[in-house]
Design a protein around this motif. Structure first.
Motif, mmCIF file in Angstrom:
data_model
loop_
_atom_site.group_PDB
_atom_site.id
_atom_site.type_symbol
_atom_site.label_atom_id
_atom_site.label_comp_id
_atom_site.label_asym_id
_atom_site.label_seq_id
_atom_site.Cartn_x
_atom_site.Cartn_y
_atom_site.Cartn_z
ATOM 1 N N PHE A 173 61.193 17.594 -51.924
ATOM 2 C CA PHE A 173 60.423 17.538 -50.681
ATOM 3 C C PHE A 173 59.915 18.921 -50.303
ATOM 4 O O PHE A 173 60.531 19.941 -50.650
ATOM 5 N N VAL A 174 58.818 18.961 -49.565
ATOM 6 C CA VAL A 174 58.345 20.218 -48.975
ATOM 7 C C VAL A 174 59.078 20.450 -47.659
ATOM 8 O O VAL A 174 59.710 21.482 -47.458
ATOM 9 N N LYS A 175 59.002 19.471 -46.761
ATOM 10 C CA LYS A 175 59.710 19.541 -45.484
ATOM 11 C C LYS A 175 60.294 18.150 -45.173
ATOM 12 O O LYS A 175 59.692 17.369 -44.430
ATOM 13 N N VAL A 190 62.474 8.424 -46.124
ATOM 14 C CA VAL A 190 62.512 9.841 -45.737
ATOM 15 C C VAL A 190 61.075 10.334 -45.588
ATOM 16 O O VAL A 190 60.245 10.126 -46.484
ATOM 17 N N SER A 191 60.772 10.976 -44.484
ATOM 18 C CA SER A 191 59.423 11.506 -44.302
ATOM 19 C C SER A 191 59.335 12.937 -44.798
ATOM 20 O O SER A 191 60.327 13.670 -44.834
ATOM 21 N N ASP A 192 58.124 13.325 -45.195
ATOM 22 C CA ASP A 192 57.842 14.702 -45.593
ATOM 23 C C ASP A 192 56.709 15.194 -44.706
ATOM 24 O O ASP A 192 55.600 14.659 -44.742
ATOM 25 N N THR A 193 56.995 16.214 -43.893
ATOM 26 C CA THR A 193 56.025 16.722 -42.921
ATOM 27 C C THR A 193 55.527 18.107 -43.316
ATOM 28 O O THR A 193 55.279 18.962 -42.470
ATOM 29 N N GLY A 194 55.367 18.326 -44.612
ATOM 30 C CA GLY A 194 54.915 19.617 -45.119
ATOM 31 C C GLY A 194 53.557 20.041 -44.607
ATOM 32 O O GLY A 194 53.213 21.227 -44.637
ATOM 33 N N LEU A 195 52.764 19.093 -44.106
ATOM 34 C CA LEU A 195 51.445 19.421 -43.556
ATOM 35 C C LEU A 195 51.546 20.380 -42.380
ATOM 36 O O LEU A 195 50.591 21.098 -42.068
ATOM 37 N N SER A 196 52.701 20.422 -41.729
ATOM 38 C CA SER A 196 52.862 21.281 -40.554
ATOM 39 C C SER A 196 52.637 22.752 -40.865
ATOM 40 O O SER A 196 52.183 23.509 -40.007
ATOM 41 N N HIS A 197 52.954 23.174 -42.090
ATOM 42 C CA HIS A 197 52.812 24.592 -42.444
ATOM 43 C C HIS A 197 52.079 24.791 -43.765
ATOM 44 O O HIS A 197 52.135 25.874 -44.349
ATOM 45 N N ALA A 199 48.251 23.535 -45.487
ATOM 46 C CA ALA A 199 47.015 22.802 -45.228
ATOM 47 C C ALA A 199 46.898 21.522 -46.045
ATOM 48 O O ALA A 199 46.382 20.507 -45.559
ATOM 49 N N ASP A 200 47.358 21.550 -47.266
ATOM 50 C CA ASP A 200 47.280 20.366 -48.117
ATOM 51 C C ASP A 200 48.653 19.730 -48.307
ATOM 52 O O ASP A 200 48.906 19.015 -49.271
ATOM 53 N N GLY A 201 49.546 20.005 -47.366
ATOM 54 C CA GLY A 201 50.913 19.510 -47.473
ATOM 55 C C GLY A 201 51.019 18.013 -47.212
ATOM 56 O O GLY A 201 50.120 17.385 -46.662
ATOM 57 N N PRO A 202 52.145 17.424 -47.589
ATOM 58 C CA PRO A 202 52.349 15.986 -47.411
ATOM 59 C C PRO A 202 52.515 15.592 -45.944
ATOM 60 O O PRO A 202 53.001 16.370 -45.128
ATOM 61 N N GLY A 228 48.444 13.570 -37.475
ATOM 62 C CA GLY A 228 49.731 14.235 -37.325
ATOM 63 C C GLY A 228 50.638 13.939 -38.504
ATOM 64 O O GLY A 228 50.173 13.722 -39.630
ATOM 65 N N VAL A 229 51.926 13.915 -38.238
ATOM 66 C CA VAL A 229 52.915 13.699 -39.294
ATOM 67 C C VAL A 229 53.933 12.645 -38.850
ATOM 68 O O VAL A 229 54.131 12.421 -37.659
ATOM 69 N N PRO A 230 54.596 12.006 -39.816
ATOM 70 C CA PRO A 230 55.644 11.034 -39.491
ATOM 71 C C PRO A 230 56.974 11.740 -39.287
ATOM 72 O O PRO A 230 57.803 11.811 -40.188
ATOM 73 N N ASP A 231 57.173 12.253 -38.096
ATOM 74 C CA ASP A 231 58.356 13.077 -37.809
ATOM 75 C C ASP A 231 59.632 12.241 -37.909
ATOM 76 O O ASP A 231 60.424 12.389 -38.827
ATOM 77 N N GLY A 232 59.856 11.353 -36.944
ATOM 78 C CA GLY A 232 61.038 10.501 -36.962
ATOM 79 C C GLY A 232 60.645 9.046 -36.850
ATOM 80 O O GLY A 232 59.547 8.719 -36.380
#
Length: 300
Positions: A173-175, A190-197, A199-202, A228-232
């Motif tokens: 995983f990235v994040k 499990v979510s991966d919110t690598g986009l937060s940091h 630009a092309d993150g998951p 956005g991202v799938p946090d929780g």
């Protein structure tokens, strides 16, 4: 518009109750996260990470500070004995709150190195504790304390309830962020919110087969969040997944099909089911806590 229900699939009409309506229960947080409902007291706890506090909401009484120094707590859950289990950014650990109010450190290092900043946590029926360990709490002082990363990556861990052995169960995983089991515990999401940091993150949720109750296999993308991202997220008893997004809550079928949305004008961080019938969806959305009664109960 906050509270608007968007139907993408007719099946969603049987999962929501538009007449119930979305209600904002309280506000004033900086980043609301980690909601967990306690049926034995009929109350909700959640984290306000940057404000370094944990809050409590009780029907008819409203909000109060539950813990003023939460060590920048993030994700929370209950163990099989009803005790609070918490991911703490500042201490870089997973802790358990005992009946007398004291805290016990359950995990703080792996392979002789400090954890990054445990983020979200879930307890399986065998008592094992599964949690994600991205680096958000050590990237700056805003929701933890800036510090060097000691782990070689951001991983997903399993803590055995009998041996206390901490095992790395996913390392690609990235994040890694939110996580939850399917109702029968044969799958782990499990979510991966690598986009937060990046630009092309998951910005997606993956699903794994749980082999023999301890090992993850066959990881694949379950759903992607476009805003956005799938946090929780949490699952209902039918196996539908209710995920946070940058614009509210999205609901996906067990096959990963987007069924519908509940729009909110704040980025949502997490959700949980609660209430006496476990059919009230509590939503932590940046500065506020929302709730809506739905037509299905949460998975236990």
């Amino acid at each position: 518009m906050t509270g608007e229900i968007i139907v993408h699939d007719e099946a969603f009409r049987f999962l929501v109750n538009p007449a119930a309506g979305l209600k904002r229960l309280c506000s004033g947080m900086l980043w609301a996260e980690g909601p967990v409902y306690f049926p034995q007291g009929d109350y909700l706890l959640w984290s306000d990470i940057p404000n370094n506090r944990m809050l409590q909401w009780i029907e008819g009484l409203g909000m109060r500070v539950y813990r003023s120094d939460s060590r920048n707590s993030n994700g929370n859950t209950r163990d099989r004995e009803g005790r609070l289990v918490t991911c703490e950014h500042l201490s870089r650990s997973v802790t358990r709150t005992e009946p007398d109010g004291s805290t016990t450190v359950l995990a703080e290092s792996y392979d002789g190195k400090r954890l990054n900043s445990p983020n979200d946590v879930v307890v399986k029926s065998d008592g094992s504790i599964w949690f994600t360990d991205p680096s958000y709490g050590i990237l700056s002082d805003y929701e933890g304390k800036q510090a060097p990363q000691e782990q070689e990556g951001c991983f997903v861990f399993r803590l055995d309830s009998t041996t206390d052995e901490l095992t790395l169960v996913a390392d690609d995983f990235v994040k890694p962020n939110g996580l939850a089991f399917s109702p029968d515990e044969s799958l782990l999401y499990v979510s991966d919110t690598g986009l937060s940091h990046q630009a092309d993150g998951p910005h997606h949720i993956r699903v794994f087969d749980v082999v023999d109750g301890v090992t993850l296999r066959n990881g694949r993308v379950f759903a992607q969040i476009e805003k956005g991202v799938p946090d929780g997220f949490r699952l209902d008893r039918q196996g539908n997944l209710w995920s946070s997004t940058g614009g509210g809550v999205q609901c996906f079928s067990p096959a990963g099909r987007l069924l519908g949305e509940i729009l909110i004008d704040e980025a949502v961080a997490n959700v949980t089911f609660g209430g006496p019938k476990n059919n009230r969806l509590f939503i932590t959305a940046t500065t506020s806590l929302y709730a809506i009664y739905v037509a299905v109960s949460g998975a236990v």
